[in-house]
Scaffold this motif. Structure first.
Motif, PDB file in Angstrom:
ATOM      1  N   GLU A  39       0.883  -1.162   0.000  1.00  0.00           N
ATOM      2  CA  GLU A  39       0.000   0.000   0.000  1.00  0.00           C
ATOM      3  C   GLU A  39       0.918   1.208   0.000  1.00  0.00           C
ATOM      4  O   GLU A  39       1.563   1.487   1.005  1.00  0.00           O
ATOM      5  CB  GLU A  39      -0.886  -0.038   1.239  1.00  0.00           C
ATOM      6  CG  GLU A  39      -1.990   0.975   1.248  1.00  0.00           C
ATOM      7  CD  GLU A  39      -2.893   0.755   2.437  1.00  0.00           C
ATOM      8  OE1 GLU A  39      -2.727   1.487   3.430  1.00  0.00           O
ATOM      9  OE2 GLU A  39      -3.747  -0.148   2.370  1.00  0.00           O
ATOM     10  N   SER A  40       1.030   1.844  -1.118  1.00  0.00           N
ATOM     11  CA  SER A  40       1.984   2.922  -1.383  1.00  0.00           C
ATOM     12  C   SER A  40       3.382   2.427  -1.024  1.00  0.00           C
ATOM     13  O   SER A  40       3.874   1.516  -1.655  1.00  0.00           O
ATOM     14  CB  SER A  40       1.518   4.202  -0.701  1.00  0.00           C
ATOM     15  OG  SER A  40       2.208   4.575   0.423  1.00  0.00           O
ATOM     16  N   ASP A  41       4.046   2.944  -0.005  1.00  0.00           N
ATOM     17  CA  ASP A  41       5.414   2.504   0.300  1.00  0.00           C
ATOM     18  C   ASP A  41       5.478   1.546   1.485  1.00  0.00           C
ATOM     19  O   ASP A  41       6.512   1.356   2.095  1.00  0.00           O
ATOM     20  CB  ASP A  41       6.313   3.712   0.551  1.00  0.00           C
ATOM     21  CG  ASP A  41       5.920   4.496   1.790  1.00  0.00           C
ATOM     22  OD1 ASP A  41       4.764   4.345   2.249  1.00  0.00           O
ATOM     23  OD2 ASP A  41       6.757   5.262   2.304  1.00  0.00           O
ATOM     24  N   ARG A  42       4.360   0.889   1.808  1.00  0.00           N
ATOM     25  CA  ARG A  42       4.295  -0.020   2.950  1.00  0.00           C
ATOM     26  C   ARG A  42       4.116  -1.459   2.489  1.00  0.00           C
ATOM     27  O   ARG A  42       3.431  -1.718   1.508  1.00  0.00           O
ATOM     28  CB  ARG A  42       3.132   0.338   3.870  1.00  0.00           C
ATOM     29  CG  ARG A  42       3.252   1.718   4.460  1.00  0.00           C
ATOM     30  CD  ARG A  42       2.002   2.067   5.236  1.00  0.00           C
ATOM     31  NE  ARG A  42       1.999   3.448   5.611  1.00  0.00           N
ATOM     32  CZ  ARG A  42       2.441   3.904   6.779  1.00  0.00           C
ATOM     33  NH1 ARG A  42       2.897   3.059   7.673  1.00  0.00           N
ATOM     34  NH2 ARG A  42       2.419   5.184   7.046  1.00  0.00           N
ATOM     35  N   ILE A  43       4.709  -2.383   3.227  1.00  0.00           N
ATOM     36  CA  ILE A  43       4.481  -3.814   3.037  1.00  0.00           C
ATOM     37  C   ILE A  43       3.549  -4.245   4.159  1.00  0.00           C
ATOM     38  O   ILE A  43       3.834  -4.011   5.330  1.00  0.00           O
ATOM     39  CB  ILE A  43       5.784  -4.620   3.092  1.00  0.00           C
ATOM     40  CG1 ILE A  43       6.732  -4.180   1.984  1.00  0.00           C
ATOM     41  CG2 ILE A  43       5.492  -6.120   3.004  1.00  0.00           C
ATOM     42  CD1 ILE A  43       8.126  -4.751   2.116  1.00  0.00           C
ATOM     43  N   ILE A  44       2.436  -4.882   3.800  1.00  0.00           N
ATOM     44  CA  ILE A  44       1.434  -5.264   4.792  1.00  0.00           C
ATOM     45  C   ILE A  44       1.285  -6.775   4.803  1.00  0.00           C
ATOM     46  O   ILE A  44       1.115  -7.400   3.759  1.00  0.00           O
ATOM     47  CB  ILE A  44       0.088  -4.572   4.497  1.00  0.00           C
ATOM     48  CG1 ILE A  44       0.297  -3.056   4.527  1.00  0.00           C
ATOM     49  CG2 ILE A  44      -0.980  -5.020   5.482  1.00  0.00           C
ATOM     50  CD1 ILE A  44      -0.863  -2.254   4.045  1.00  0.00           C
ATOM     51  N   LEU A  45       1.368  -7.361   5.990  1.00  0.00           N
ATOM     52  CA  LEU A  45       1.162  -8.794   6.188  1.00  0.00           C
ATOM     53  C   LEU A  45      -0.160  -8.977   6.906  1.00  0.00           C
ATOM     54  O   LEU A  45      -0.419  -8.321   7.907  1.00  0.00           O
ATOM     55  CB  LEU A  45       2.272  -9.398   7.052  1.00  0.00           C
ATOM     56  CG  LEU A  45       3.703  -9.249   6.570  1.00  0.00           C
ATOM     57  CD1 LEU A  45       4.663  -9.754   7.632  1.00  0.00           C
ATOM     58  CD2 LEU A  45       3.899 -10.003   5.278  1.00  0.00           C
ATOM     59  N   THR A  46      -0.994  -9.870   6.405  1.00  0.00           N
ATOM     60  CA  THR A  46      -2.236 -10.208   7.091  1.00  0.00           C
ATOM     61  C   THR A  46      -2.361 -11.728   7.153  1.00  0.00           C
ATOM     62  O   THR A  46      -1.890 -12.430   6.257  1.00  0.00           O
ATOM     63  CB  THR A  46      -3.485  -9.632   6.392  1.00  0.00           C
ATOM     64  OG1 THR A  46      -3.538 -10.127   5.056  1.00  0.00           O
ATOM     65  CG2 THR A  46      -3.461  -8.127   6.373  1.00  0.00           C
ATOM     66  N   LYS A  47      -2.977 -12.212   8.207  1.00  0.00           N
ATOM     67  CA  LYS A  47      -3.203 -13.640   8.335  1.00  0.00           C
ATOM     68  C   LYS A  47      -4.201 -14.056   7.256  1.00  0.00           C
ATOM     69  O   LYS A  47      -5.261 -13.452   7.110  1.00  0.00           O
ATOM     70  CB  LYS A  47      -3.750 -13.959   9.728  1.00  0.00           C
ATOM     71  CG  LYS A  47      -3.773 -15.417  10.041  1.00  0.00           C
ATOM     72  CD  LYS A  47      -4.111 -15.630  11.510  1.00  0.00           C
ATOM     73  CE  LYS A  47      -4.222 -17.088  11.827  1.00  0.00           C
ATOM     74  NZ  LYS A  47      -4.542 -17.310  13.229  1.00  0.00           N
ATOM     75  N   HIS A  48      -3.827 -15.056   6.479  1.00  0.00           N
ATOM     76  CA  HIS A  48      -4.690 -15.516   5.381  1.00  0.00           C
ATOM     77  C   HIS A  48      -5.934 -16.195   5.936  1.00  0.00           C
ATOM     78  O   HIS A  48      -5.864 -16.972   6.882  1.00  0.00           O
ATOM     79  CB  HIS A  48      -3.931 -16.498   4.488  1.00  0.00           C
ATOM     80  CG  HIS A  48      -4.775 -17.095   3.415  1.00  0.00           C
ATOM     81  ND1 HIS A  48      -5.217 -16.369   2.342  1.00  0.00           N
ATOM     82  CD2 HIS A  48      -5.278 -18.331   3.266  1.00  0.00           C
ATOM     83  CE1 HIS A  48      -5.956 -17.160   1.568  1.00  0.00           C
ATOM     84  NE2 HIS A  48      -6.005 -18.357   2.110  1.00  0.00           N
ATOM     85  N   GLN A  49      -7.044 -15.864   5.338  1.00  0.00           N
ATOM     86  CA  GLN A  49      -8.305 -16.495   5.729  1.00  0.00           C
ATOM     87  C   GLN A  49      -8.979 -17.025   4.466  1.00  0.00           C
ATOM     88  O   GLN A  49      -9.215 -16.277   3.525  1.00  0.00           O
ATOM     89  CB  GLN A  49      -9.217 -15.489   6.422  1.00  0.00           C
ATOM     90  CG  GLN A  49     -10.476 -16.110   6.942  1.00  0.00           C
ATOM     91  CD  GLN A  49     -11.263 -15.110   7.783  1.00  0.00           C
ATOM     92  OE1 GLN A  49     -10.866 -13.998   8.000  1.00  0.00           O
ATOM     93  NE2 GLN A  49     -12.407 -15.542   8.239  1.00  0.00           N
TER      94      GLN A  49
END
Length: 79
Positions: A39-49
């Motif tokens: 998201e723009s200059d961020r790396i985002i980790l989310t738990k996969h569902q």
């Protein structure tokens, strides 16, 4: 977004360790899958569902030939 103050370095293989405190707080286990997106200059980790391919429901989802289908859609398909 809340800062934790925790800093980790990327190793020579491009890996980063997620601290145990964060894994416990977010209920992330050893074999859990994480989704990675930017998201723009961020790396985002989310738990996969896993969600149903037909309705998007995440409750009572079962794998079928590489896809996930919820029990309600299975009942509909069996009619």
């Amino acid at each position: 977004m809340k800062s934790t103050g925790i800093i980790r370095r990327i190793d020579e293989l491009g890996r980063v360790v997620i601290p145990i405190e964060l894994r416990r707080a977010l209920d992330i286990g050893e074999k859990d899958a994480l989704e990675i997106y930017t998201e723009s200059d961020r790396i985002i980790l989310t738990k996969h569902q896993s969600v149903c391919v037909f309705c998007g429901n995440a409750d009572e989802v079962r794998p079928y030939k590489g896809k996930y289908i919820c029990s309600e859609c299975i009942r509909e398909l069996n009619k």
